[in-house]
Write a protein that holds these residues in place. Structure first.
Motif, PDB file in Angstrom:
ATOM      1  N   ASN A   1       3.204  -3.074  -7.144  1.00 17.49           N
ATOM      2  CA  ASN A   1       4.154  -4.179  -7.247  1.00 17.49           C
ATOM      3  C   ASN A   1       4.866  -4.045  -8.588  1.00 17.49           C
ATOM      4  O   ASN A   1       4.692  -3.053  -9.300  1.00 17.49           O
ATOM      5  CB  ASN A   1       3.462  -5.539  -7.092  1.00 17.49           C
ATOM      6  CG  ASN A   1       2.412  -5.791  -8.169  1.00 17.49           C
ATOM      7  OD1 ASN A   1       2.414  -5.166  -9.232  1.00 17.49           O
ATOM      8  ND2 ASN A   1       1.509  -6.710  -7.896  1.00 17.49           N
ATOM      9  N   SER A   2       5.649  -5.035  -8.943  1.00 16.40           N
ATOM     10  CA  SER A   2       6.439  -4.941 -10.171  1.00 16.40           C
ATOM     11  C   SER A   2       5.575  -4.911 -11.425  1.00 16.40           C
ATOM     12  O   SER A   2       6.040  -4.492 -12.493  1.00 16.40           O
ATOM     13  CB  SER A   2       7.421  -6.116 -10.248  1.00 16.40           C
ATOM     14  OG  SER A   2       6.723  -7.357 -10.194  1.00 16.40           O
ATOM     15  N   ASP A   3       4.323  -5.351 -11.318  1.00 17.86           N
ATOM     16  CA  ASP A   3       3.425  -5.354 -12.472  1.00 17.86           C
ATOM     17  C   ASP A   3       2.711  -4.025 -12.680  1.00 17.86           C
ATOM     18  O   ASP A   3       2.027  -3.833 -13.678  1.00 17.86           O
ATOM     19  CB  ASP A   3       2.364  -6.466 -12.329  1.00 17.86           C
ATOM     20  CG  ASP A   3       2.978  -7.845 -12.351  1.00 17.86           C
ATOM     21  OD1 ASP A   3       4.012  -8.013 -13.027  1.00 17.86           O
ATOM     22  OD2 ASP A   3       2.429  -8.745 -11.694  1.00 17.86           O
ATOM     23  N   GLY A   4       2.829  -3.103 -11.725  1.00 15.27           N
ATOM     24  CA  GLY A   4       2.156  -1.816 -11.853  1.00 15.27           C
ATOM     25  C   GLY A   4       1.372  -1.465 -10.601  1.00 15.27           C
ATOM     26  O   GLY A   4       1.603  -2.019  -9.514  1.00 15.27           O
ATOM     27  N   THR A   5       0.426  -0.561 -10.752  1.00 13.81           N
ATOM     28  CA  THR A   5      -0.348  -0.044  -9.622  1.00 13.81           C
ATOM     29  C   THR A   5      -1.808  -0.472  -9.722  1.00 13.81           C
ATOM     30  O   THR A   5      -2.442  -0.294 -10.773  1.00 13.81           O
ATOM     31  CB  THR A   5      -0.287   1.489  -9.572  1.00 13.81           C
ATOM     32  OG1 THR A   5       1.082   1.900  -9.442  1.00 13.81           O
ATOM     33  CG2 THR A   5      -1.088   2.035  -8.400  1.00 13.81           C
TER      34      THR A   5
ATOM     35  N   GLY B   1     -20.875  12.705   4.737  1.00 13.86           N
ATOM     36  CA  GLY B   1     -22.246  12.252   4.547  1.00 13.86           C
ATOM     37  C   GLY B   1     -22.571  10.948   5.230  1.00 13.86           C
ATOM     38  O   GLY B   1     -23.473  10.223   4.808  1.00 13.86           O
ATOM     39  N   GLY B   2     -21.813  10.609   6.300  1.00 16.03           N
ATOM     40  CA  GLY B   2     -22.068   9.356   6.998  1.00 16.03           C
ATOM     41  C   GLY B   2     -21.386   8.153   6.388  1.00 16.03           C
ATOM     42  O   GLY B   2     -21.641   7.019   6.796  1.00 16.03           O
ATOM     43  N   PHE B   3     -20.487   8.375   5.402  1.00 15.97           N
ATOM     44  CA  PHE B   3     -19.768   7.279   4.764  1.00 15.97           C
ATOM     45  C   PHE B   3     -18.260   7.521   4.856  1.00 15.97           C
ATOM     46  O   PHE B   3     -17.808   8.665   4.922  1.00 15.97           O
ATOM     47  CB  PHE B   3     -20.124   7.163   3.272  1.00 15.97           C
ATOM     48  CG  PHE B   3     -21.564   6.840   2.987  1.00 15.97           C
ATOM     49  CD1 PHE B   3     -22.058   5.567   3.186  1.00 15.97           C
ATOM     50  CD2 PHE B   3     -22.421   7.818   2.512  1.00 15.97           C
ATOM     51  CE1 PHE B   3     -23.375   5.267   2.914  1.00 15.97           C
ATOM     52  CE2 PHE B   3     -23.751   7.531   2.240  1.00 15.97           C
ATOM     53  CZ  PHE B   3     -24.228   6.248   2.444  1.00 15.97           C
ATOM     54  N   ALA B   4     -17.488   6.433   4.835  1.00 14.35           N
ATOM     55  CA  ALA B   4     -16.041   6.521   4.682  1.00 14.35           C
ATOM     56  C   ALA B   4     -15.734   6.352   3.191  1.00 14.35           C
ATOM     57  O   ALA B   4     -15.927   5.269   2.628  1.00 14.35           O
ATOM     58  CB  ALA B   4     -15.349   5.429   5.498  1.00 14.35           C
ATOM     59  N   ARG B   5     -15.271   7.421   2.557  1.00 13.36           N
ATOM     60  CA  ARG B   5     -15.041   7.397   1.106  1.00 13.36           C
ATOM     61  C   ARG B   5     -13.554   7.604   0.835  1.00 13.36           C
ATOM     62  O   ARG B   5     -12.867   8.342   1.553  1.00 13.36           O
ATOM     63  CB  ARG B   5     -15.830   8.503   0.402  1.00 13.36           C
ATOM     64  CG  ARG B   5     -17.320   8.514   0.678  1.00 13.36           C
ATOM     65  CD  ARG B   5     -17.954   9.744   0.062  1.00 13.36           C
ATOM     66  NE  ARG B   5     -19.315   9.966   0.535  1.00 13.36           N
ATOM     67  CZ  ARG B   5     -20.404   9.663  -0.145  1.00 13.36           C
ATOM     68  NH1 ARG B   5     -20.288   9.084  -1.338  1.00 13.36           N
ATOM     69  NH2 ARG B   5     -21.597   9.905   0.344  1.00 13.36           N
ATOM     70  N   GLY B   6     -13.077   7.001  -0.262  1.00 13.51           N
ATOM     71  CA  GLY B   6     -11.689   7.223  -0.628  1.00 13.51           C
ATOM     72  C   GLY B   6     -11.174   6.228  -1.630  1.00 13.51           C
ATOM     73  O   GLY B   6     -11.944   5.549  -2.328  1.00 13.51           O
ATOM     74  N   GLN B   7      -9.842   6.150  -1.698  1.00 14.99           N
ATOM     75  CA  GLN B   7      -9.193   5.195  -2.588  1.00 14.99           C
ATOM     76  C   GLN B   7      -7.847   4.800  -2.003  1.00 14.99           C
ATOM     77  O   GLN B   7      -7.278   5.509  -1.171  1.00 14.99           O
ATOM     78  CB  GLN B   7      -9.014   5.777  -3.988  1.00 14.99           C
ATOM     79  CG  GLN B   7      -8.068   6.956  -4.072  1.00 14.99           C
ATOM     80  CD  GLN B   7      -7.879   7.431  -5.509  1.00 14.99           C
ATOM     81  OE1 GLN B   7      -8.757   7.296  -6.351  1.00 14.99           O
ATOM     82  NE2 GLN B   7      -6.712   7.975  -5.801  1.00 14.99           N
ATOM     83  N   ALA B   8      -7.352   3.651  -2.438  1.00 16.69           N
ATOM     84  CA  ALA B   8      -6.046   3.162  -2.009  1.00 16.69           C
ATOM     85  C   ALA B   8      -5.285   2.669  -3.232  1.00 16.69           C
ATOM     86  O   ALA B   8      -5.886   2.107  -4.158  1.00 16.69           O
ATOM     87  CB  ALA B   8      -6.204   2.030  -0.992  1.00 16.69           C
ATOM     88  N   ARG B   9      -3.961   2.902  -3.233  1.00 15.20           N
ATOM     89  CA  ARG B   9      -3.112   2.439  -4.327  1.00 15.20           C
ATOM     90  C   ARG B   9      -2.143   1.386  -3.802  1.00 15.20           C
ATOM     91  O   ARG B   9      -1.512   1.573  -2.754  1.00 15.20           O
ATOM     92  CB  ARG B   9      -2.355   3.593  -4.970  1.00 15.20           C
ATOM     93  CG  ARG B   9      -3.258   4.561  -5.725  1.00 15.20           C
ATOM     94  CD  ARG B   9      -2.470   5.542  -6.594  1.00 15.20           C
ATOM     95  NE  ARG B   9      -1.592   6.370  -5.797  1.00 15.20           N
ATOM     96  CZ  ARG B   9      -0.269   6.372  -5.880  1.00 15.20           C
ATOM     97  NH1 ARG B   9       0.350   5.528  -6.714  1.00 15.20           N
ATOM     98  NH2 ARG B   9       0.454   7.172  -5.123  1.00 15.20           N
ATOM     99  N   ILE B  10      -2.033   0.291  -4.557  1.00 11.71           N
ATOM    100  CA  ILE B  10      -1.179  -0.839  -4.188  1.00 11.71           C
ATOM    101  C   ILE B  10      -0.209  -1.072  -5.339  1.00 11.71           C
ATOM    102  O   ILE B  10      -0.621  -1.235  -6.489  1.00 11.71           O
ATOM    103  CB  ILE B  10      -2.024  -2.102  -3.933  1.00 11.71           C
ATOM    104  CG1 ILE B  10      -3.002  -1.828  -2.773  1.00 11.71           C
ATOM    105  CG2 ILE B  10      -1.143  -3.302  -3.635  1.00 11.71           C
ATOM    106  CD1 ILE B  10      -4.142  -2.806  -2.726  1.00 11.71           C
TER     107      ILE B  10
ATOM    108  N   VAL C   1       0.859  -1.185   0.000  1.00 14.26           N
ATOM    109  CA  VAL C   1       0.000   0.000   0.000  1.00 14.26           C
ATOM    110  C   VAL C   1       0.895   1.234   0.000  1.00 14.26           C
ATOM    111  O   VAL C   1       1.693   1.442   0.925  1.00 14.26           O
ATOM    112  CB  VAL C   1      -0.928   0.017   1.233  1.00 14.26           C
ATOM    113  CG1 VAL C   1      -1.766   1.298   1.231  1.00 14.26           C
ATOM    114  CG2 VAL C   1      -1.819  -1.208   1.256  1.00 14.26           C
ATOM    115  N   VAL C   2       0.795   2.051  -1.051  1.00 14.69           N
ATOM    116  CA  VAL C   2       1.656   3.221  -1.177  1.00 14.69           C
ATOM    117  C   VAL C   2       0.900   4.528  -0.954  1.00 14.69           C
ATOM    118  O   VAL C   2       1.524   5.583  -0.795  1.00 14.69           O
ATOM    119  CB  VAL C   2       2.361   3.246  -2.554  1.00 14.69           C
ATOM    120  CG1 VAL C   2       3.290   2.054  -2.696  1.00 14.69           C
ATOM    121  CG2 VAL C   2       1.354   3.302  -3.686  1.00 14.69           C
ATOM    122  N   ASP C   3      -0.422   4.483  -0.944  1.00 11.50           N
ATOM    123  CA  ASP C   3      -1.183   5.706  -0.729  1.00 11.50           C
ATOM    124  C   ASP C   3      -2.614   5.357  -0.347  1.00 11.50           C
ATOM    125  O   ASP C   3      -3.200   4.430  -0.915  1.00 11.50           O
ATOM    126  CB  ASP C   3      -1.184   6.560  -2.002  1.00 11.50           C
ATOM    127  CG  ASP C   3      -1.873   7.898  -1.797  1.00 11.50           C
ATOM    128  OD1 ASP C   3      -1.530   8.601  -0.843  1.00 11.50           O
ATOM    129  OD2 ASP C   3      -2.781   8.231  -2.586  1.00 11.50           O
TER     130      ASP C   3
END
Length: 361
Positions: free
Chosen positions: A265-269, A254-263, A245-247
Protein backbone atom coordinates in the motif's frame (compact mmCIF):
# COMPACT_ATOMS: atom_id res chain seq x y z
CA UNK A 1 -24.08 -24.56 30.07
CA UNK A 2 -24.30 -27.16 27.30
CA UNK A 3 -25.80 -26.23 23.95
CA UNK A 4 -26.78 -27.94 20.70
CA UNK A 5 -24.82 -27.58 17.47
CA UNK A 6 -27.09 -27.89 14.43
CA UNK A 7 -26.31 -28.05 10.73
CA UNK A 8 -27.47 -24.45 10.20
CA UNK A 9 -24.76 -23.24 12.63
CA UNK A 10 -21.86 -24.90 10.84
CA UNK A 11 -21.16 -22.11 8.34
CA UNK A 12 -20.76 -19.58 11.15
CA UNK A 13 -18.55 -21.97 13.08
CA UNK A 14 -16.38 -22.60 10.02
CA UNK A 15 -16.01 -18.92 9.16
CA UNK A 16 -15.12 -17.83 12.69
CA UNK A 17 -12.71 -20.73 13.05
CA UNK A 18 -11.05 -19.80 9.76
CA UNK A 19 -10.43 -16.34 11.24
CA UNK A 20 -8.87 -17.89 14.36
CA UNK A 21 -6.92 -20.33 12.16
CA UNK A 22 -4.33 -17.64 11.27
CA UNK A 23 -4.31 -18.78 7.66
CA UNK A 24 -3.99 -22.50 8.43
CA UNK A 25 -6.05 -25.39 9.68
CA UNK A 26 -7.30 -26.42 6.23
CA UNK A 27 -10.10 -25.24 3.95
CA UNK A 28 -13.09 -24.30 6.15
CA UNK A 29 -15.52 -24.92 3.27
CA UNK A 30 -14.50 -28.58 2.97
CA UNK A 31 -14.73 -29.08 6.72
CA UNK A 32 -18.16 -27.45 6.79
CA UNK A 33 -19.45 -29.80 4.09
CA UNK A 34 -18.20 -32.81 6.03
CA UNK A 35 -19.80 -31.61 9.28
CA UNK A 36 -23.12 -30.86 7.57
CA UNK A 37 -23.13 -34.31 5.98
CA UNK A 38 -22.60 -35.94 9.37
CA UNK A 39 -25.20 -33.79 11.14
CA UNK A 40 -27.77 -34.43 8.41
CA UNK A 41 -27.26 -38.18 8.71
CA UNK A 42 -26.88 -38.49 12.49
CA UNK A 43 -28.58 -35.45 14.02
CA UNK A 44 -27.28 -32.48 16.05
CA UNK A 45 -24.38 -32.68 18.49
CA UNK A 46 -24.42 -31.78 22.16
CA UNK A 47 -21.66 -29.29 23.03
CA UNK A 48 -20.49 -29.20 26.65
CA UNK A 49 -18.39 -26.61 28.44
CA UNK A 50 -15.12 -27.51 30.15
CA UNK A 51 -16.67 -27.42 33.61
CA UNK A 52 -19.37 -29.89 32.54
CA UNK A 53 -16.97 -32.70 31.59
CA UNK A 54 -17.00 -35.46 34.22
CA UNK A 55 -13.62 -35.75 35.95
CA UNK A 56 -13.29 -39.40 34.88
CA UNK A 57 -14.26 -38.82 31.23
CA UNK A 58 -12.04 -40.08 28.38
CA UNK A 59 -11.58 -37.29 25.85
CA UNK A 60 -9.76 -37.42 22.50
CA UNK A 61 -8.83 -34.72 20.01
CA UNK A 62 -9.68 -35.40 16.36
CA UNK A 63 -7.99 -33.50 13.54
CA UNK A 64 -6.57 -33.47 10.03
CA UNK A 65 -2.78 -33.66 9.83
CA UNK A 66 -0.92 -32.52 6.74
CA UNK A 67 -0.66 -29.77 4.14
CA UNK A 68 -3.84 -27.71 3.64
CA UNK A 69 -2.93 -27.31 -0.05
CA UNK A 70 -3.54 -31.05 -0.55
CA UNK A 71 -6.95 -31.23 1.07
CA UNK A 72 -8.74 -29.35 -1.72
CA UNK A 73 -8.02 -32.32 -4.03
CA UNK A 74 -7.92 -35.18 -1.49
CA UNK A 75 -11.31 -34.98 0.16
CA UNK A 76 -11.79 -36.88 3.44
CA UNK A 77 -14.73 -39.17 4.14
CA UNK A 78 -16.70 -39.74 7.35
CA UNK A 79 -15.20 -43.24 7.62
CA UNK A 80 -11.71 -41.70 7.50
CA UNK A 81 -12.65 -39.21 10.24
CA UNK A 82 -13.90 -41.87 12.67
CA UNK A 83 -11.35 -44.61 11.92
CA UNK A 84 -8.54 -43.22 14.14
CA UNK A 85 -10.96 -42.79 17.05
CA UNK A 86 -12.14 -46.38 16.71
CA UNK A 87 -8.57 -47.68 16.42
CA UNK A 88 -7.43 -45.73 19.46
CA UNK A 89 -10.46 -46.72 21.55
CA UNK A 90 -9.63 -50.37 20.85
CA UNK A 91 -5.99 -49.79 21.78
CA UNK A 92 -6.90 -48.02 25.05
CA UNK A 93 -9.41 -50.71 25.98
CA UNK A 94 -11.97 -48.24 27.26
CA UNK A 95 -14.81 -46.23 25.67
CA UNK A 96 -14.22 -42.71 24.39
CA UNK A 97 -16.73 -40.35 26.03
CA UNK A 98 -16.01 -36.90 24.53
CA UNK A 99 -14.52 -35.44 21.34
CA UNK A 100 -12.41 -32.27 21.43
CA UNK A 101 -10.68 -29.99 18.93
CA UNK A 102 -6.89 -30.02 18.83
CA UNK A 103 -7.06 -26.57 17.23
CA UNK A 104 -9.94 -24.25 16.56
CA UNK A 105 -8.53 -23.18 13.18
CA UNK A 106 -10.12 -23.95 9.84
CA UNK A 107 -11.16 -27.51 9.05
CA UNK A 108 -9.98 -28.75 12.43
CA UNK A 109 -12.90 -26.99 14.08
CA UNK A 110 -15.46 -28.89 11.99
CA UNK A 111 -13.88 -32.34 11.59
CA UNK A 112 -14.48 -33.02 15.32
CA UNK A 113 -18.12 -32.04 14.77
CA UNK A 114 -18.38 -34.74 12.11
CA UNK A 115 -16.66 -37.28 14.37
CA UNK A 116 -18.92 -36.47 17.32
CA UNK A 117 -22.06 -36.72 15.16
CA UNK A 118 -21.16 -40.08 13.62
CA UNK A 119 -19.99 -41.57 16.93
CA UNK A 120 -22.90 -40.13 18.93
CA UNK A 121 -20.59 -38.42 21.44
CA UNK A 122 -20.69 -34.96 23.02
CA UNK A 123 -18.29 -32.33 21.71
CA UNK A 124 -16.26 -30.15 24.09
CA UNK A 125 -16.52 -26.35 23.67
CA UNK A 126 -12.77 -25.83 23.82
CA UNK A 127 -9.59 -26.58 21.92
CA UNK A 128 -5.89 -27.13 22.46
CA UNK A 129 -4.59 -23.85 21.03
CA UNK A 130 -7.09 -21.01 20.63
CA UNK A 131 -5.67 -20.71 17.08
CA UNK A 132 -3.84 -23.08 14.70
CA UNK A 133 -0.24 -24.30 14.69
CA UNK A 134 1.48 -26.58 12.18
CA UNK A 135 2.97 -29.33 14.38
CA UNK A 136 1.34 -31.99 16.51
CA UNK A 137 3.01 -31.17 19.84
CA UNK A 138 2.12 -27.45 19.60
CA UNK A 139 -0.87 -27.58 21.92
CA UNK A 140 -1.42 -26.26 25.43
CA UNK A 141 -1.93 -29.80 26.82
CA UNK A 142 1.81 -30.31 26.16
CA UNK A 143 2.45 -27.76 28.93
CA UNK A 144 0.40 -29.99 31.24
CA UNK A 145 2.48 -33.10 30.42
CA UNK A 146 -0.25 -34.57 28.19
CA UNK A 147 1.21 -36.66 25.36
CA UNK A 148 -0.12 -36.99 21.83
CA UNK A 149 0.68 -40.71 22.11
CA UNK A 150 -0.92 -43.13 21.69
CA UNK A 151 -2.00 -41.57 18.39
CA UNK A 152 -4.55 -43.06 16.02
CA UNK A 153 -4.24 -42.31 12.31
CA UNK A 154 -6.08 -43.21 9.10
CA UNK A 155 -6.23 -42.33 5.42
CA UNK A 156 -8.91 -42.40 2.73
CA UNK A 157 -7.74 -45.82 1.44
CA UNK A 158 -8.70 -47.61 4.65
CA UNK A 159 -5.22 -47.75 6.16
CA UNK A 160 -5.29 -47.16 9.92
CA UNK A 161 -3.06 -47.68 12.91
CA UNK A 162 -1.89 -46.49 16.32
CA UNK A 163 1.50 -44.96 17.15
CA UNK A 164 2.84 -45.49 20.66
CA UNK A 165 5.81 -43.13 21.07
CA UNK A 166 7.98 -41.87 23.92
CA UNK A 167 7.14 -38.18 23.39
CA UNK A 168 4.74 -35.97 21.44
CA UNK A 169 7.66 -34.73 19.36
CA UNK A 170 8.42 -38.31 18.28
CA UNK A 171 4.73 -38.79 17.49
CA UNK A 172 4.94 -35.68 15.27
CA UNK A 173 8.07 -36.91 13.49
CA UNK A 174 6.82 -40.43 12.82
CA UNK A 175 3.24 -39.43 11.98
CA UNK A 176 4.52 -36.74 9.61
CA UNK A 177 6.48 -39.35 7.64
CA UNK A 178 3.40 -41.56 7.51
CA UNK A 179 1.34 -38.54 6.47
CA UNK A 180 3.64 -37.77 3.53
CA UNK A 181 3.58 -41.43 2.43
CA UNK A 182 -0.21 -41.50 2.72
CA UNK A 183 -0.70 -38.50 0.45
CA UNK A 184 0.20 -35.52 2.66
CA UNK A 185 -3.07 -35.52 4.61
CA UNK A 186 -4.46 -37.99 7.17
CA UNK A 187 -6.94 -38.02 10.02
CA UNK A 188 -5.59 -38.38 13.55
CA UNK A 189 -6.91 -38.85 17.08
CA UNK A 190 -4.83 -38.42 20.22
CA UNK A 191 -4.04 -36.37 23.32
CA UNK A 192 -6.25 -38.58 25.44
CA UNK A 193 -7.19 -36.80 28.68
CA UNK A 194 -9.50 -37.37 31.57
CA UNK A 195 -12.09 -34.68 32.16
CA UNK A 196 -10.21 -32.98 34.98
CA UNK A 197 -7.07 -32.57 32.86
CA UNK A 198 -9.02 -31.39 29.82
CA UNK A 199 -10.72 -28.71 31.90
CA UNK A 200 -7.31 -27.33 32.92
CA UNK A 201 -5.43 -27.72 29.67
CA UNK A 202 -7.86 -26.60 26.95
CA UNK A 203 -8.84 -23.10 25.81
CA UNK A 204 -12.45 -22.58 26.94
CA UNK A 205 -15.33 -21.54 24.69
CA UNK A 206 -13.52 -21.81 21.35
CA UNK A 207 -16.51 -23.03 19.32
CA UNK A 208 -18.88 -20.43 20.74
CA UNK A 209 -16.24 -17.74 20.15
CA UNK A 210 -15.94 -18.79 16.50
CA UNK A 211 -19.68 -18.45 15.99
CA UNK A 212 -19.66 -15.03 17.67
CA UNK A 213 -16.87 -13.78 15.39
CA UNK A 214 -18.86 -14.81 12.32
CA UNK A 215 -22.05 -13.26 13.71
CA UNK A 216 -20.23 -9.96 14.27
CA UNK A 217 -19.02 -9.94 10.64
CA UNK A 218 -22.54 -10.67 9.37
CA UNK A 219 -24.08 -7.97 11.58
CA UNK A 220 -21.56 -5.37 10.40
CA UNK A 221 -22.30 -6.13 6.77
CA UNK A 222 -26.03 -5.84 7.39
CA UNK A 223 -25.54 -2.51 9.15
CA UNK A 224 -23.16 -1.36 6.37
CA UNK A 225 -20.38 -0.77 8.87
CA UNK A 226 -16.81 -2.07 8.68
CA UNK A 227 -16.80 -5.89 9.07
CA UNK A 228 -12.99 -5.93 9.40
CA UNK A 229 -13.22 -3.62 12.41
CA UNK A 230 -16.01 -5.81 13.82
CA UNK A 231 -13.80 -8.91 13.55
CA UNK A 232 -10.87 -7.07 15.16
CA UNK A 233 -13.10 -6.02 18.06
CA UNK A 234 -14.24 -9.60 18.66
CA UNK A 235 -10.61 -10.71 18.65
CA UNK A 236 -9.47 -7.84 20.92
CA UNK A 237 -6.94 -7.15 18.17
CA UNK A 238 -5.99 -4.51 15.61
CA UNK A 239 -5.51 -4.00 11.88
CA UNK A 240 -1.78 -3.88 11.10
CA UNK A 241 -1.90 -3.64 7.29
CA UNK A 242 -4.30 -3.14 4.39
CA UNK A 243 -3.35 -3.38 0.73
CA UNK A 244 -2.98 -5.48 -2.40
CA UNK A 245 -1.33 -8.88 -2.55
CA UNK A 246 1.51 -8.38 -5.03
CA UNK A 247 3.42 -11.64 -4.63
CA UNK A 248 2.91 -15.11 -3.13
CA UNK A 249 5.62 -17.77 -2.89
CA UNK A 250 4.27 -21.11 -1.74
CA UNK A 251 5.30 -24.74 -1.87
CA UNK A 252 4.32 -28.01 -0.20
CA UNK A 253 7.40 -29.55 1.41
CA UNK A 254 7.74 -32.07 4.23
CA UNK A 255 3.97 -32.19 4.68
CA UNK A 256 3.66 -28.41 5.20
CA UNK A 257 2.60 -25.47 3.04
CA UNK A 258 5.52 -23.03 3.38
CA UNK A 259 6.06 -19.61 1.86
CA UNK A 260 5.57 -15.89 2.09
CA UNK A 261 3.23 -13.20 0.78
CA UNK A 262 3.85 -9.50 0.12
CA UNK A 263 1.12 -6.89 0.55
CA UNK A 264 1.63 -3.34 -0.73
CA UNK A 265 0.00 0.00 0.00
CA UNK A 266 1.10 3.62 0.08
CA UNK A 267 2.85 3.06 3.42
CA UNK A 268 5.14 0.35 2.05
CA UNK A 269 5.27 -3.44 1.85
CA UNK A 270 4.12 -5.87 4.53
CA UNK A 271 5.54 -9.38 4.28
CA UNK A 272 3.89 -12.42 5.85
CA UNK A 273 5.93 -15.57 6.46
CA UNK A 274 3.97 -18.79 6.90
CA UNK A 275 4.23 -22.53 7.53
CA UNK A 276 0.61 -23.59 7.12
CA UNK A 277 -0.17 -20.66 9.48
CA UNK A 278 1.11 -17.08 9.38
CA UNK A 279 4.07 -16.86 11.75
CA UNK A 280 5.64 -13.42 11.20
CA UNK A 281 4.39 -10.08 9.89
CA UNK A 282 6.97 -7.42 9.08
CA UNK A 283 6.97 -4.05 7.32
CA UNK A 284 10.27 -3.45 5.59
CA UNK A 285 12.77 -4.28 8.36
CA UNK A 286 10.38 -3.77 11.31
CA UNK A 287 8.68 -6.77 12.94
CA UNK A 288 4.97 -6.02 13.47
CA UNK A 289 3.99 -9.22 15.28
CA UNK A 290 5.01 -12.87 15.46
CA UNK A 291 3.80 -16.24 16.60
CA UNK A 292 2.35 -17.16 19.11
CA UNK A 293 0.02 -14.17 18.72
CA UNK A 294 -2.46 -14.36 15.85
CA UNK A 295 -1.81 -13.02 12.34
CA UNK A 296 -4.98 -13.17 10.25
CA UNK A 297 -5.66 -12.22 6.62
CA UNK A 298 -9.20 -11.26 5.57
CA UNK A 299 -10.80 -9.71 2.52
CA UNK A 300 -10.74 -5.93 3.01
CA UNK A 301 -14.40 -5.45 2.07
CA UNK A 302 -16.17 -8.56 3.34
CA UNK A 303 -13.81 -9.67 6.16
CA UNK A 304 -14.00 -13.22 4.82
CA UNK A 305 -10.93 -15.08 6.09
CA UNK A 306 -8.33 -16.10 3.51
CA UNK A 307 -6.20 -19.18 4.16
CA UNK A 308 -2.54 -19.35 3.15
CA UNK A 309 -3.33 -21.74 0.28
CA UNK A 310 -6.02 -19.33 -1.00
CA UNK A 311 -3.82 -16.19 -1.10
CA UNK A 312 -3.60 -14.89 -4.67
CA UNK A 313 -2.05 -11.99 -6.55
CA UNK A 314 -4.38 -9.00 -6.77
CA UNK A 315 -6.48 -9.67 -3.68
CA UNK A 316 -7.32 -6.63 -1.54
CA UNK A 317 -6.74 -7.74 2.01
CA UNK A 318 -6.47 -6.58 5.60
CA UNK A 319 -4.07 -8.14 8.07
CA UNK A 320 -5.22 -8.40 11.68
CA UNK A 321 -3.12 -9.10 14.73
CA UNK A 322 -4.70 -10.40 17.94
CA UNK A 323 -3.54 -11.80 21.28
CA UNK A 324 -3.17 -15.52 21.84
CA UNK A 325 -4.03 -17.39 25.02
CA UNK A 326 -1.63 -15.90 27.60
CA UNK A 327 -0.21 -19.35 28.38
CA UNK A 328 1.53 -19.28 24.99
CA UNK A 329 3.79 -16.51 26.28
CA UNK A 330 5.39 -18.64 28.98
CA UNK A 331 9.08 -19.35 28.24
CA UNK A 332 8.49 -23.09 27.82
CA UNK A 333 5.68 -22.36 25.36
CA UNK A 334 7.75 -19.87 23.36
CA UNK A 335 10.46 -22.48 22.98
CA UNK A 336 7.82 -24.64 21.27
CA UNK A 337 5.97 -22.09 19.10
CA UNK A 338 8.10 -18.91 19.02
CA UNK A 339 9.64 -17.71 15.73
CA UNK A 340 13.07 -19.18 16.53
CA UNK A 341 11.59 -22.67 16.68
CA UNK A 342 10.59 -22.25 13.03
CA UNK A 343 14.08 -21.10 12.03
CA UNK A 344 13.54 -17.34 11.97
CA UNK A 345 16.30 -15.26 13.56
CA UNK A 346 13.95 -12.89 15.36
CA UNK A 347 12.60 -12.63 18.88
CA UNK A 348 8.91 -13.01 19.64
CA UNK A 349 6.87 -9.81 19.29
CA UNK A 350 3.35 -9.47 20.69
CA UNK A 351 0.26 -8.49 18.70
CA UNK A 352 0.57 -4.84 19.73
CA UNK A 353 4.18 -4.63 18.59
CA UNK A 354 5.77 -4.89 22.02
CA UNK A 355 8.72 -7.26 22.38
CA UNK A 356 8.95 -9.93 25.04
CA UNK A 357 11.92 -11.71 26.59
CA UNK A 358 13.92 -13.82 24.17
CA UNK A 359 12.40 -17.29 23.94
CA UNK A 360 14.35 -20.38 24.92
CA UNK A 361 16.47 -22.07 22.26
Amino acid sequence: MSWTLRADMVDDLARGAAVLGTGGGGDPYIGALLAKQALAAHGPVEVVTLDEIPADAQTLTVAMMGAPTVMVEKLPSLDEVTAPVTALGTFLGRPITHITCAEVGGVNSTIPVAAAAVLGLPLVDGDGMGRAFPELQMVLPTLYSVSASPLGFADEKGNAGVLNTTTSHWAERIARVACVEMGCSIMIAGFGMDGATAARALVPGSLRHSIEISAAITAARAAKTDPVAAAAAQLRGRVIATGKVVDVERGTTGGFARGQARIENSDGTTTLLFQNEHLIARREDAILTTTPDLIIVVDSESSEPITTEALRYGQRVSVLSAPSDPRWHQPEALSMVGPRYFGYDVDSCRFDGTPEPRELQ
